[in-house]
Scaffold this motif. Structure first.
Motif, mmCIF file in Angstrom:
data_model
loop_
_atom_site.group_PDB
_atom_site.id
_atom_site.type_symbol
_atom_site.label_atom_id
_atom_site.label_comp_id
_atom_site.label_asym_id
_atom_site.label_seq_id
_atom_site.Cartn_x
_atom_site.Cartn_y
_atom_site.Cartn_z
ATOM 1 N N LYS A 187 -7.212 6.185 -3.856
ATOM 2 C CA LYS A 187 -8.511 6.497 -4.050
ATOM 3 C C LYS A 187 -9.438 5.343 -3.294
ATOM 4 C CE LYS A 187 -8.261 8.618 -8.473
ATOM 5 N NZ LYS A 187 -8.366 8.653 -9.966
ATOM 6 N N ASP A 188 -10.538 5.888 -2.664
ATOM 7 C CA ASP A 188 -11.225 5.033 -1.676
ATOM 8 C C ASP A 188 -11.733 3.869 -2.326
ATOM 9 O OD1 ASP A 188 -11.002 6.806 0.212
ATOM 10 O OD2 ASP A 188 -13.039 7.724 -0.188
ATOM 11 N N ASN A 189 -12.070 3.849 -3.618
ATOM 12 C CA ASN A 189 -12.403 2.472 -4.336
ATOM 13 C C ASN A 189 -11.507 1.484 -4.623
ATOM 14 O OD1 ASN A 189 -11.579 4.324 -6.029
ATOM 15 N ND2 ASN A 189 -12.697 3.344 -7.827
ATOM 16 N N TYR A 190 -10.217 1.764 -4.238
ATOM 17 C CA TYR A 190 -8.788 0.710 -4.304
ATOM 18 C C TYR A 190 -8.563 0.394 -3.069
ATOM 19 C CZ TYR A 190 -8.689 1.799 -9.481
ATOM 20 O OH TYR A 190 -9.019 1.992 -10.654
ATOM 21 N N LYS A 191 -9.385 0.504 -1.810
ATOM 22 C CA LYS A 191 -8.862 0.486 -0.636
ATOM 23 C C LYS A 191 -9.568 -0.770 -0.082
ATOM 24 C CE LYS A 191 -7.445 5.007 0.566
ATOM 25 N NZ LYS A 191 -7.973 6.444 1.447
ATOM 26 N N ASN A 192 -9.393 -1.539 0.726
ATOM 27 C CA ASN A 192 -9.809 -2.660 1.795
ATOM 28 C C ASN A 192 -10.413 -3.510 0.855
ATOM 29 O OD1 ASN A 192 -9.410 -1.045 4.374
ATOM 30 N ND2 ASN A 192 -11.032 0.386 3.607
ATOM 31 N N ARG A 193 -9.707 -3.927 -0.323
ATOM 32 C CA ARG A 193 -10.450 -5.097 -1.291
ATOM 33 C C ARG A 193 -9.052 -5.576 -1.877
ATOM 34 N NH1 ARG A 193 -14.518 -1.623 -4.422
ATOM 35 N NH2 ARG A 193 -14.906 -0.682 -2.341
#
Length: 850
Positions: A187-193
């Motif tokens: 899911k997007d909110n678990y990417k790049n962070r």
């Protein structure tokens, strides 16, 4: 097909009618009627028109499309759980999951056709998945268990299975047979962070588990580090994960690239922590695992995998050893073993697609392990009731390092060249201190202690070249290989001349091979035929030399019998190798009551014939997955240990035998019903092996029968308050030995009914699960108590950041005297074992999410 009516205005009666032709033209007769007349034009898809005609005339009539506005359309059907699109199976997670799942492993176990085995490996239709992908990018390499335990269900957007996956190394139009890959969409909110969690638990019996997980799934950089320390018998790294990490190294890389390799590799230096189960009294483990992957661009990337594992454990068991020769005294033995095992592995991998038609990859690695053991053994010889006590200290240290590289390049539209090269270096040091209540007279040592130091150094270097020539849809492959191996063994024992040695064994290997891969379109049949010529030179004792040559054929045929049904059959012959232990000049102590003596064998051809046959029937849209396979391996000649049992010592050496064969079968069946919320799963593995050995100069026939099966029903209730998984595990091991004067049989059977319940409560605030297993043992000579293993886990989701939980295992057996049964069969004796197992516990824990 437009209806045309000519109508009288005065009477409103139809005078004549007709229909337009395919071009929309028509002619209609007035039948002597006088004008004006009415012309009516009708079609079910267009608005009707009426015209008043004053005379005969040519007309051009345009109709307007009729529009009907529907307020609502409802399609009432059950969505497919699995949709097949070409080589991809897409899983409908909304249909299959109910929100009670916590980890990736919980999700995978609910997907038809997929399962997680006891080693933490994800399997599709019974076979291990080759690659794990996250948003299409390879990560975690083959360490499935780390992904299963550390990727949470809430992170997962989608899951799809690729049955013909092509990675960066694939060269278009040359490598048609891809591998399987499980692609997990994040899911997007678990990417790049940077995100992760910290888990801490503790409770009764001073049991604890501290776990940290930090990750970053970026577009270019993917990062994950896991740290853990516990004494609840949780392993971050599974046996299969460790073994697959080793396959990236050295000579194994050639076997990975070309299955008809004919190589043999040794895994005698495996660290003991891999095989520790709950058949131990206590176990403390500390682990650190780092996975890092960075894509410089779409055609180049670097990976780094680092693992450190430290284990401290205590084992205690009661053993009954029954020797096959009919002369040696059987032994009752009490074992108390404490020890530590440390292991570190680092692998650095770089790969780049130089152009669309070329590829380069290089791996560098280092492996280090150190094992220390203290053994207290109390042996009772049943023949005369004599007792011997031993207090032994064993130390093993291994250091390995090496590098391998792969290069591929298309020389023309129809010609591909690839080269694989490797170098390995290994050093293993062994220190054995044995102390006995009696003098070691059986080793010709008139002292009650002995100390042996051994060092084995080995190096391997090799290069393989291959040319693939496309002939339409077929392919012709030429292959050549050159390799050189060296092994050196130094051994010292209490300054005894019979155990002082400096031995060398050297081997050069040359291979030339040809392979033809073709396809018949009607019916669709893929086939492969080939052979390789192996020429090896062996140098061993006293500058003795021997050259051996062998032609090794192979073939495989696969056919699609129907759209969803396929079958295959294959044959492969391989050349087995030698080790330094086969060419000893003097003795080496193997353990406290056995030694290996010189065999003085001459190298001979040892060829293994392997046959495989299988059938697969899959209908993903109906959630049916079935596979059945059989394999048979037979050694035309094999160098095996022979045994000469005296009163207190076993002398081992090596001798060629003609009978060594194994037949095994594997069956998997998975069916999830569409209209009722249940799934049926069955998998079974069985094998029969036969080995001819020599005991006290007499031929002995050993047969081993093994079967393990699991049958269970799984529920898929969308109401997430309760789901279950219930069934039975069955295991049966039988060892039979026949000599001219005696017959021996040892058997261990285990039946384990089980049921797992899980669900959520209080508006998804609480996740709960209950696990129960009942172990029923039957053994030929030793008996263990049956065990009812009951555990549970209850997690309260206090917030998105904090969860509290209770974790309990084997709560009905928190006492310290738990036992389990095991069976070990060797060509010399069987050993039935009652082992102390870990006590149960109840822990309270907290999870803090970053």
């Amino acid at each position: 097909m437009v209806t045309i009516q000519l109508i009288s205005i005065d009477t409103n009666k139809t005078i004549s009618y007709t229909q337009t032709n395919s071009l929309g033209n028509f002619t209609i007769a007035t039948n002597t009627n006088t004008f004006p007349l009415k012309l009516k034009v009708q079609h079910f898809s267009y608005e009707s028109k009426e015209l008043i005609l004053d005379t005969n005339q040519f007309l051009s009539i345009v109709l307007e499309a009729k529009t009907n506005e529907l307020e609502e359309i409802v399609i009432d059907t059950k969505a497919y759980d699995v949709i097949k699109k070409g080589d991809t199976l897409q899983y409908n997670l909304k249909s299959l999951l109910n929100g009670s799942e916590l980890k990736l492993k919980d999700v995978v176990n609910k997907l038809p056709g997929l399962a997680i085995d006891e080693d933490g490996k994800i399997r599709y239709n019974g076979k291990i998945i080759d690659n794990l992908l996250f948003d299409g990018n390879e990560f975690f390499d083959r360490n499935h268990q780390i992904a299963n335990d550390n990727i949470t269900a809430e992170m997962i957007q989608k899951i799809e299975l690729l049955t013909n996956y092509k990675n960066l190394s694939s060269i278009k139009d040359f490598e048609d047979n891809g591998k399987t890959a499980l692609n997990i969409g994040i899911k997007d909110n678990y990417k790049n962070r940077f995100k992760g969690n910290i888990t801490a638990e503790g409770g009764l019996k001073e049991r604890y588990n501290l776990h940290g997980n930090l990750y970053n799934f970026g577009k270019k950089t993917m990062f994950n580090v896991v740290t853990n320390t516990n004494n609840i018998n949780y392993s971050v790294l599974s046996v299969k994960d460790y073994m697959d990490t080793r396959k990236m190294n050295g000579k194994r890389i050639i076997s990975e690239q070309f299955s008809q390799g004919g190589f043999s590799t040794s895994d005698l230096d495996l660290p003991s922590f891999l095989f520790a189960d709950d058949n131990i009294q206590s176990r403390k483990l500390t682990n650190y695992t780092l996975n890092l992957s960075h894509k410089f661009n779409s055609k180049s990337k670097i990976e780094f995998i680092s693992i450190f594992n430290l284990l401290d454990q205590t084992e205690e068991s009661i053993n009954k050893q029954v020797f096959f020769d009919g002369q040696s005294s059987n032994i009752d033995r009490l074992d108390k073993i404490t020890g530590t095992s440390a292991y570190a592995s680092n692998v650095l991998k770089y790969e780049v697609k130089l152009k669309n038609n070329s590829y380069f990859n290089v791996n560098g690695y280092s492996l280090w392990s150190k094992d220390n053991q203290n053994q207290f053994l109390e042996s009772t010889l049943l023949l005369n009731d004599n007792k011997l006590n031993f207090n032994n200290d064993l130390k093993f240290t291994t250091n390995k390092y090496g590098v391998n590289a792969i290069y591929k390049n298309t020389l023309s539209k129809n010609l591909l060249m690839d080269v694989v090269a490797f170098y390995d270096n290994n050093s293993t040091n062994t220190n054995k201190d044995y102390n006995s209540s009696e003098v070691f007279s059986w080793f010709d040592i008139f002292k009650s202690n002995l100390h042996q130091k051994s060092n084995v150094k080995s190096s391997d270097i090799g290069v393989q070249g291959r040319m693939s020539w496309k002939l339409g849809s077929d392919k012709l492959i030429f292959r050549t290989y050159f390799g050189r191996s060296n092994e050196h063994l130094n051994n010292n024992l209490n300054e005894l001349n019979a155990y002082q040695l400096n031995d060398d064994y050297n081997k050069t290997e040359n291979i030339i091979g040809v392979q033809y891969q073709g396809t018949l379109k009607k019916p669709l049949v893929n086939y492969s035929l080939g052979f390789q010529y192996n020429y090896t030179n062996h140098s061993y004792l006293l500058d003795s030399k021997k050259a051996l040559g062998a032609i090794l054929p192979n073939f495989s045929i696969s056919r699609n019998l129907r759209e969803n049904l396929s079958a295959y059959i294959s044959y492969n012959s391989n050349l087995n190798g030698f080790s330094i232990l086969n060419f000893l000049s003097k003795n080496i102590v193997d353990d406290y009551r056995s030694y290996i003596s010189p065999s003085f064998v001459v190298p001979e051809l040892m060829i293994t014939d392997s046959y495989n046959v299988g059938i697969m029937y899959n209908i993903p849209e109906k959630n049916i997955f079935f596979s059945l396979s059989f394999s048979h391996n037979s050694d035309r000649k094999k160098l095996e240990s022979t045994f000469n049992n005296l009163e207190l010592v076993t002398q081992q050496n090596f001798q060629y035998i003609d009978t060594n064969k194994t037949t095994s079968g594997n069956l998997t069946f998975n069916k999830k019903f569409r209209h009722i919320p249940f799934g049926l799963n069955f998998n079974s593995f069985g094998s029969v092996s036969q080995l001819e050995t020599v005991l006290n100069n007499e031929t002995s026939d050993n047969k081993n029968y093994n079967i393990s099966s699991k049958l269970y029903i799984q529920s898929y209730f969308k109401n997430n308050q309760l789901n279950f998984n219930a069934g039975v595990n069955y295991m049966n091991n039988i060892s039979k030995n026949n000599t001219a004067i005696s017959s021996n049989l040892a058997k261990l059977e285990r039946v384990t009914p089980f049921i797992t319940l899980n669900g959520v409560a209080l508006n998804d605030k609480i996740n709960w699960s209950i696990d129960s297993q009942y172990f029923i043992y039957k053994s030929s000579s030793v008996q263990s108590q049956n065990i009812f293993d009951l555990g549970f886990r209850t997690q309260y989701n206090f917030s998105k950041k904090i969860q509290f939980y209770f974790n309990a295992k084997n709560i009905l057996n928190i006492r310290e005297n738990n036992t389990k049964n095991n069976l070990m069969a060797t060509p010399n004796y069987t050993q039935e074992i009652i082992m102390r197992s870990l006590s149960g516990f109840t822990n309270f824990g907290i999870i803090f999410s970053l």
